[in-house]
Design a protein around this motif. Structure first.
Motif, PDB file in Angstrom:
ATOM      1  N   ALA A 102       0.824  -1.332   0.143  1.00  0.00           N
ATOM      2  CA  ALA A 102       0.052   0.000  -0.230  1.00  0.00           C
ATOM      3  C   ALA A 102       0.915   1.142  -0.054  1.00  0.00           C
ATOM      4  N   ALA A 103       1.995   1.077   0.546  1.00  0.00           N
ATOM      5  CA  ALA A 103       2.819   2.383   0.864  1.00  0.00           C
ATOM      6  C   ALA A 103       3.347   2.574  -0.537  1.00  0.00           C
ATOM      7  N   GLU A 104       3.668   1.610  -1.211  1.00  0.00           N
ATOM      8  CA  GLU A 104       4.380   1.910  -2.612  1.00  0.00           C
ATOM      9  C   GLU A 104       3.392   2.639  -3.676  1.00  0.00           C
ATOM     10  N   GLU A 105       1.914   2.471  -3.336  1.00  0.00           N
ATOM     11  CA  GLU A 105       1.259   3.301  -4.225  1.00  0.00           C
ATOM     12  C   GLU A 105       1.204   4.608  -4.019  1.00  0.00           C
ATOM     13  N   GLN A 106       1.817   5.146  -2.978  1.00  0.00           N
ATOM     14  CA  GLN A 106       2.124   6.643  -2.479  1.00  0.00           C
ATOM     15  C   GLN A 106       3.203   7.129  -3.152  1.00  0.00           C
ATOM     16  N   LEU A 107       3.160   7.627  -4.131  1.00  0.00           N
ATOM     17  CA  LEU A 107       4.407   8.057  -4.865  1.00  0.00           C
ATOM     18  C   LEU A 107       4.816   9.610  -4.553  1.00  0.00           C
ATOM     19  N   PRO A 108       6.069   9.708  -4.445  1.00  0.00           N
ATOM     20  CA  PRO A 108       6.618  11.040  -4.286  1.00  0.00           C
ATOM     21  C   PRO A 108       6.473  12.026  -5.373  1.00  0.00           C
ATOM     22  N   GLY A 109       6.436  13.206  -5.214  1.00  0.00           N
ATOM     23  CA  GLY A 109       6.225  14.243  -6.376  1.00  0.00           C
ATOM     24  C   GLY A 109       7.389  14.291  -7.434  1.00  0.00           C
ATOM     25  N   ILE A 110       7.060  14.337  -8.543  1.00  0.00           N
ATOM     26  CA  ILE A 110       8.034  14.247  -9.751  1.00  0.00           C
ATOM     27  C   ILE A 110       9.126  15.281  -9.436  1.00  0.00           C
ATOM     28  N   GLU A 111       8.757  16.663  -9.066  1.00  0.00           N
ATOM     29  CA  GLU A 111       9.616  17.738  -8.733  1.00  0.00           C
ATOM     30  C   GLU A 111      10.676  17.383  -7.623  1.00  0.00           C
ATOM     31  N   ASP A 112       9.955  16.577  -6.739  1.00  0.00           N
ATOM     32  CA  ASP A 112      10.957  16.356  -5.360  1.00  0.00           C
ATOM     33  C   ASP A 112      12.056  15.513  -6.274  1.00  0.00           C
ATOM     34  N   ALA A 113      11.636  14.473  -6.516  1.00  0.00           N
ATOM     35  CA  ALA A 113      12.481  13.517  -7.308  1.00  0.00           C
ATOM     36  C   ALA A 113      13.573  13.930  -8.463  1.00  0.00           C
ATOM     37  N   ARG A 114      12.983  14.791  -9.173  1.00  0.00           N
ATOM     38  CA  ARG A 114      13.933  15.346 -10.202  1.00  0.00           C
ATOM     39  C   ARG A 114      14.877  16.388  -9.715  1.00  0.00           C
ATOM     40  N   THR A 115      14.385  17.168  -8.689  1.00  0.00           N
ATOM     41  CA  THR A 115      15.233  18.131  -8.045  1.00  0.00           C
ATOM     42  C   THR A 115      16.581  17.345  -7.416  1.00  0.00           C
ATOM     43  N   ALA A 116      16.367  16.090  -6.786  1.00  0.00           N
ATOM     44  CA  ALA A 116      17.362  15.443  -6.476  1.00  0.00           C
ATOM     45  C   ALA A 116      18.138  14.847  -7.516  1.00  0.00           C
ATOM     46  N   PHE A 117      17.743  14.513  -8.602  1.00  0.00           N
ATOM     47  CA  PHE A 117      18.477  13.990  -9.669  1.00  0.00           C
ATOM     48  C   PHE A 117      19.190  15.154 -10.389  1.00  0.00           C
ATOM     49  N   ALA A 118      18.873  16.592 -10.394  1.00  0.00           N
ATOM     50  CA  ALA A 118      19.102  17.459 -11.034  1.00  0.00           C
ATOM     51  C   ALA A 118      20.706  17.747 -11.475  1.00  0.00           C
ATOM     52  N   PRO A 119      21.481  17.815 -10.246  1.00  0.00           N
ATOM     53  CA  PRO A 119      22.982  17.842 -10.381  1.00  0.00           C
ATOM     54  C   PRO A 119      23.699  16.843 -11.410  1.00  0.00           C
ATOM     55  N   ALA A 120      23.026  15.542 -11.420  1.00  0.00           N
ATOM     56  CA  ALA A 120      23.711  14.528 -12.414  1.00  0.00           C
ATOM     57  C   ALA A 120      23.297  14.778 -13.844  1.00  0.00           C
ATOM     58  N   LEU A 121      22.568  15.456 -14.035  1.00  0.00           N
ATOM     59  CA  LEU A 121      22.057  15.707 -15.506  1.00  0.00           C
ATOM     60  C   LEU A 121      22.704  16.975 -16.203  1.00  0.00           C
ATOM     61  N   SER A 122      23.527  17.639 -15.790  1.00  0.00           N
ATOM     62  CA  SER A 122      24.320  18.731 -16.285  1.00  0.00           C
ATOM     63  C   SER A 122      25.119  18.316 -17.699  1.00  0.00           C
ATOM     64  N   GLY A 123      25.408  19.180 -18.504  1.00  0.00           N
ATOM     65  CA  GLY A 123      26.007  18.679 -19.742  1.00  0.00           C
ATOM     66  C   GLY A 123      27.559  18.409 -19.214  1.00  0.00           C
ATOM     67  N   ALA A 124      27.969  18.928 -18.151  1.00  0.00           N
ATOM     68  CA  ALA A 124      29.371  18.472 -17.805  1.00  0.00           C
ATOM     69  C   ALA A 124      29.643  17.008 -17.377  1.00  0.00           C
ATOM     70  N   LEU A 125      28.415  16.355 -17.089  1.00  0.00           N
ATOM     71  CA  LEU A 125      28.666  15.214 -16.593  1.00  0.00           C
ATOM     72  C   LEU A 125      28.305  14.008 -17.710  1.00  0.00           C
ATOM     73  N   GLU A 126      28.136  14.636 -19.015  1.00  0.00           N
ATOM     74  CA  GLU A 126      27.769  13.333 -19.956  1.00  0.00           C
ATOM     75  C   GLU A 126      28.490  12.426 -20.079  1.00  0.00           C
ATOM     76  N   ARG A 127      30.045  12.801 -20.094  1.00  0.00           N
ATOM     77  CA  ARG A 127      30.983  11.575 -20.418  1.00  0.00           C
ATOM     78  C   ARG A 127      30.599  10.478 -19.033  1.00  0.00           C
ATOM     79  N   PRO A 128      30.647  11.169 -17.581  1.00  0.00           N
ATOM     80  CA  PRO A 128      30.424   9.705 -16.613  1.00  0.00           C
ATOM     81  C   PRO A 128      29.032   9.118 -16.938  1.00  0.00           C
TER      82      PRO A 128
END
Length: 316
Positions: free
Chosen positions: A16-42
């Motif tokens: 039941a807990a799995e059905e309660q998804l976090p907000g997309i914006e919260d998750a994407r904020t956490a991923f944001a530093p990994a998506l910069s163009g400087a990290l394309e090679r890694p």
């Protein structure tokens, strides 16, 4: 290296807990530093590893936020619910960052993600011992269980040795990720057991983060005048190893600015008035303090001793 998992489907059990998804914006904020163009090679290197992920992956270089975000991105890449992500022809695809698995991984709400966070203090042996009861189990909902030691330089000696023993035995369906500023900050035996992916190094001469500037000014004033520092550290009874490492890096950056002829701050100006022989002793002092923090000597004791010895060197 772990066995290939291409084409394997994740279990479909959901609570039941799995059905309660976090907000997309919260998750994407956490991923944001990994998506910069400087990290394309890694990111490209990680995409190439995803079909046969190493049991242990080291992420060094960059800033702490970049390293931890990329570790979460790697966990999402291994466990994304989008079936196309694991297709060989989709070699340039990353995780979708919008499915249930990606969202939960981004905000550390996934049952198959374990985050030992060295940014919040030292990682202790009890934290590592807590892993042993789950390592023999299969992941609950995903293809892979991912264990992240964020800023693994915060591992105590006992905890690091305990992790080394864990890694000596195969851990099916489990991937470990260690993040650290440089691989040299970790036990060599731990580094030798994993793959190392290096993020672009921070730009030399970049200004200090705003929250660290008062510490740089206080340390520069104490080294020069012998006052103010002990009052500041006494007010920080909760000083932990992670914060102490940041303050130590202030000194190392000031020394690098001095040697490179960059203006830097107050502490770099003090160093410029010191002879070359004294600067060599300053460098050795910083290495010694780094080793002491790694050995879990009291962070306040290390910082106060460092400041006092820098003041003595400056006076000489």
């Amino acid at each position: 290296m772990a066995a290939a998992k291409e084409g394997r489907k994740a279990p479909s059990r959901k609570s039941a807990a799995e059905e309660q998804l976090p907000g997309i914006e919260d998750a994407r904020t956490a991923f944001a530093p990994a998506l910069s163009g400087a990290l394309e090679r890694p990111r490209s290197m990680l995409r190439a590893l995803r079909f046969r992920p190493p049991q242990l992956l080291h992420l060094e270089g960059g800033e702490a936020a970049d390293r931890v975000a990329l570790a979460l991105w790697w966990a999402a890449l291994l466990n994304c619910d989008d079936p196309e992500v694991m297709e060989p022809r989709a070699s340039a695809m990353g995780p979708c960052l919008s499915c249930s698995s990606c969202l939960r991984l981004g905000v550390n709400m996934h049952p198959d993600l374990i985050l030992l966070d060295g940014r919040e203090g030292s990682i202790k042996i009890d934290d590592v011992r807590g892993l042993r009861s789950i390592l023999g189990e299969k992941p609950h909902f995903s293809r892979w269980r991912v264990i992240i030691a964020a800023e693994a330089q915060a591992l105590g000696i006992e905890a690091a040795n305990s992790l080394l023993k864990v890694l000596e035995d195969p851990c099916p369906d489990t991937c470990f990720v260690f993040t650290a500023p440089q691989r040299e900050r970790l036990l060599p035996t731990l580094v030798s057991r994993g793959w190392v992916v290096t993020l672009p190094w921070p730009e030399a001469g970049r200004p200090l983060a705003e929250e660290l500037r008062p510490w740089e000014q206080a340390l520069g004033r104490f080294v020069s005048e012998g006052r103010g520092w002990l009052d500041m550290t006494a007010a920080r009874n909760g000083m932990d190893a992670a914060k102490a490492h940041q303050i130590l890096l202030i000194g190392q950056k000031a020394l690098a600015d001095c040697l490179a002829g960059r203006e830097g701050g107050m502490l770099a100006a003090v160093f410029r008035r010191m002879p070359a022989q004294a600067l060599m002793q300053v460098d050795e002092l910083f290495v010694e303090c780094q080793d002491q923090l790694q050995a879990q000597v009291s962070p306040l004791l290390v910082l106060d001793s460092m400041a006092a010895r820098l003041h003595i060197l400056a006076r000489r």
